[in-house]
Design a protein around this motif. Structure first.
Motif, PDB file in Angstrom:
ATOM      1  N   LYS A  99       0.829  -1.213   0.000  1.00  0.00           N
ATOM      2  CA  LYS A  99       0.000   0.000   0.000  1.00  0.00           C
ATOM      3  C   LYS A  99       0.856   1.254   0.000  1.00  0.00           C
ATOM      4  O   LYS A  99       0.590   2.204  -0.764  1.00  0.00           O
ATOM      5  N   ARG A 100       1.900   1.281   0.800  1.00  0.00           N
ATOM      6  CA  ARG A 100       2.747   2.480   0.873  1.00  0.00           C
ATOM      7  C   ARG A 100       3.578   2.630  -0.395  1.00  0.00           C
ATOM      8  O   ARG A 100       3.877   3.751  -0.814  1.00  0.00           O
ATOM      9  N   ASN A 101       3.953   1.512  -1.058  1.00  0.00           N
ATOM     10  CA  ASN A 101       4.602   1.598  -2.371  1.00  0.00           C
ATOM     11  C   ASN A 101       3.671   2.264  -3.369  1.00  0.00           C
ATOM     12  O   ASN A 101       4.088   3.131  -4.151  1.00  0.00           O
ATOM     13  N   LEU A 102       2.394   1.866  -3.353  1.00  0.00           N
ATOM     14  CA  LEU A 102       1.429   2.429  -4.292  1.00  0.00           C
ATOM     15  C   LEU A 102       1.163   3.903  -4.009  1.00  0.00           C
ATOM     16  O   LEU A 102       1.032   4.714  -4.935  1.00  0.00           O
ATOM     17  N   MET A 103       1.104   4.261  -2.741  1.00  0.00           N
ATOM     18  CA  MET A 103       0.780   5.632  -2.361  1.00  0.00           C
ATOM     19  C   MET A 103       1.940   6.582  -2.629  1.00  0.00           C
ATOM     20  O   MET A 103       1.743   7.796  -2.715  1.00  0.00           O
ATOM     21  N   PHE A 118      -6.907   5.204  -6.825  1.00  0.00           N
ATOM     22  CA  PHE A 118      -6.212   4.157  -6.076  1.00  0.00           C
ATOM     23  C   PHE A 118      -7.013   2.855  -6.126  1.00  0.00           C
ATOM     24  O   PHE A 118      -6.459   1.780  -6.403  1.00  0.00           O
ATOM     25  N   ASP A 119      -8.315   2.948  -5.894  1.00  0.00           N
ATOM     26  CA  ASP A 119      -9.159   1.744  -5.867  1.00  0.00           C
ATOM     27  C   ASP A 119      -9.192   1.044  -7.221  1.00  0.00           C
ATOM     28  O   ASP A 119      -9.204  -0.196  -7.282  1.00  0.00           O
ATOM     29  N   LEU A 125      -5.349  -4.648 -10.989  1.00  0.00           N
ATOM     30  CA  LEU A 125      -4.178  -5.503 -10.813  1.00  0.00           C
ATOM     31  C   LEU A 125      -4.377  -6.555  -9.736  1.00  0.00           C
ATOM     32  O   LEU A 125      -3.435  -7.307  -9.428  1.00  0.00           O
ATOM     33  N   GLY A 126      -5.564  -6.639  -9.152  1.00  0.00           N
ATOM     34  CA  GLY A 126      -5.871  -7.689  -8.186  1.00  0.00           C
ATOM     35  C   GLY A 126      -5.018  -7.655  -6.937  1.00  0.00           C
ATOM     36  O   GLY A 126      -4.477  -8.678  -6.502  1.00  0.00           O
ATOM     37  N   LEU A 127      -4.914  -6.481  -6.307  1.00  0.00           N
ATOM     38  CA  LEU A 127      -3.972  -6.305  -5.195  1.00  0.00           C
ATOM     39  C   LEU A 127      -4.633  -6.131  -3.827  1.00  0.00           C
ATOM     40  O   LEU A 127      -3.930  -5.939  -2.833  1.00  0.00           O
ATOM     41  N   SER A 128      -5.953  -6.205  -3.744  1.00  0.00           N
ATOM     42  CA  SER A 128      -6.633  -5.863  -2.494  1.00  0.00           C
ATOM     43  C   SER A 128      -6.168  -6.722  -1.316  1.00  0.00           C
ATOM     44  O   SER A 128      -6.060  -6.234  -0.184  1.00  0.00           O
ATOM     45  N   ILE A 148       3.429  -2.256 -11.737  1.00  0.00           N
ATOM     46  CA  ILE A 148       2.586  -1.670 -12.780  1.00  0.00           C
ATOM     47  C   ILE A 148       1.540  -0.753 -12.160  1.00  0.00           C
ATOM     48  O   ILE A 148       1.286   0.354 -12.657  1.00  0.00           O
ATOM     49  N   ALA A 149       0.929  -1.197 -11.055  1.00  0.00           N
ATOM     50  CA  ALA A 149      -0.068  -0.355 -10.381  1.00  0.00           C
ATOM     51  C   ALA A 149       0.570   0.930  -9.865  1.00  0.00           C
ATOM     52  O   ALA A 149      -0.019   2.012  -9.977  1.00  0.00           O
TER      53      ALA A 149
END
Length: 363
Positions: A99-103, A118-119, A125-128, A148-149
């Motif tokens: 999550k912090r990588n994505l943010m 974000f959602d 990418l099926g990351l939930s 990728i996300a």
């Protein structure tokens, strides 16, 4: 240059060859840069990103990133180009959760400029279920999906992917493919995807650029380029077409699916993972199509399609000819012996029956 799409012209010397390309690509969907290793695919991607100095011009959907000028003198530096670049290696921050990588990139984009939520990125990418994990606890395919996300969440105007599956094993590649298909189908951002895998290109690409020794040898919509009788790279042995189709019927008795396309339908073996109404891609190889002058029903081949001969290329290899056919608007290729072409007097404009021996679901 056109206001929409991607227009790029580049020239530069790199190692043993000179890159010299002129491209006019769609402004959406997935374009594959395809060719043998060392043909200049990654160099071209680096020129687009501004990482490689090159003479040329580049415009992305009307936004000029590089104008005429020596080297990068008329070019935006890489940090001013609104793009995202996904490398073979994921380079996730090891001390940050998924999550912090994505943010990390997402929070640096003003809210008014965010093109991907974000959602949505997490969903596509099926990351939930992975958001709280650390990178060390992820598989190779999971790490690449996170990478990728993370790239998408910077809201780029162009997404560059440099052989993103090359470091993955077969199972991991199959795991990530549906997510890349979802991006292709849902993302408004154009994607350029470097690969030397015909299987990846057949499954993912809308448009293709074939390269050899720093030059473009063919470019255009995937179905059109794959249906050429003059196959680049000597691919005559594996020549074939890719067809977009929709599943319309399941024959429970014979365990078959009917797949409808623009020009007819084909039957293929049933797969329980499919559903009526589902859009699929089919591959039909030229070596699996024979021709007849009349409809032959007393034989084992069940896929029989009326078609018109569009082009005949004689002696593409010794004793072998390639015939391009049209079933409605859909092109097919048939590889025949030159003797058969002569015996049947196959010529453009002729009405024939295609006997399709095998149909493969692209997966």
């Amino acid at each position: 240059m056109a206001a929409t799409g991607i227009q790029a012209r580049f020239a530069c010397s790199v190692g043993a060859f000179t890159l010299d390309v002129d491209l006019d690509l769609p402004g959406s969907g997935l374009t594959a840069l395809f060719g043998h290793s060392g043909c200049g695919k990654t160099t071209l991607l680096r020129c687009m990103a501004g990482l490689q100095a090159a003479d040329g011009v580049m415009r992305v959907n009307g936004d000029e990133w590089q104008s005429e000028g020596a080297g990068n003198s008329g070019s935006r530096p890489v940090h001013q180009r609104p793009l995202a670049y996904v490398f073979q290696e994921t380079s996730l921050f090891p001390h940050l959760s998924v999550k912090r990588n994505l943010m990390y990139g997402y929070t640096r984009i003003p809210q008014s400029e965010r093109q991907v939520s974000f959602d949505k990125a997490v969903e596509w990418l099926g990351l939930s279920h992975l958001l709280e994990r650390m990178p060390v606890k992820l598989s190779g395919g999971e790490r690449q999906r996170v990478a990728i996300a993370r790239a998408l969440l910077t809201s780029p105007k162009l997404l560059l992917l440099d052989e993103p599956l090359s470091a993955l094993d077969h199972n991991s590649k199959q795991e990530i493919m549906p997510y890349l298909e979802a991006l292709r189908d849902n993302l408004a951002i154009p994607m350029l995807y470097v690969s030397h895998s015909t299987a990846e290109v057949a499954r993912l690409a809308d448009h293709i650029v074939m390269m050899d020794k720093g030059r473009v040898v063919a470019q255009g919509p995937l179905q059109q380029i794959m249906a050429r009788t003059d196959q680049p790279f000597g691919l005559e042995e594996d020549a074939g077409v890719i067809i977009d189709a929709t599943l319309s019927e399941r024959d429970e008795r014979w365990h078959l699916w009917r797949a409808d396309f623009a020009g007819g339908h084909l039957w293929l073996r049933a797969d329980h993972g499919l559903a009526i109404g589902q859009h699929i891609r089919l591959q039909v190889l030229a070596r699996d199509i024979s021709l007849a002058l009349s409809k032959q029903t007393d034989q084992s081949i069940q896929n029989l399609l009326p078609a018109t001969v569009d082009e005949v290329a004689s002696e593409v290899s010794p004793g072998t000819s390639m015939v391009r056919l049209l079933a409605g608007r859909t092109p097919f290729l048939s590889r025949l012996t030159t003797r058969s072409v002569h015996t049947l007097a196959i010529e453009p404009g002729q009405q024939v029956w295609m006997q399709v021996k095998s149909v493969a679901l692209v997966d």
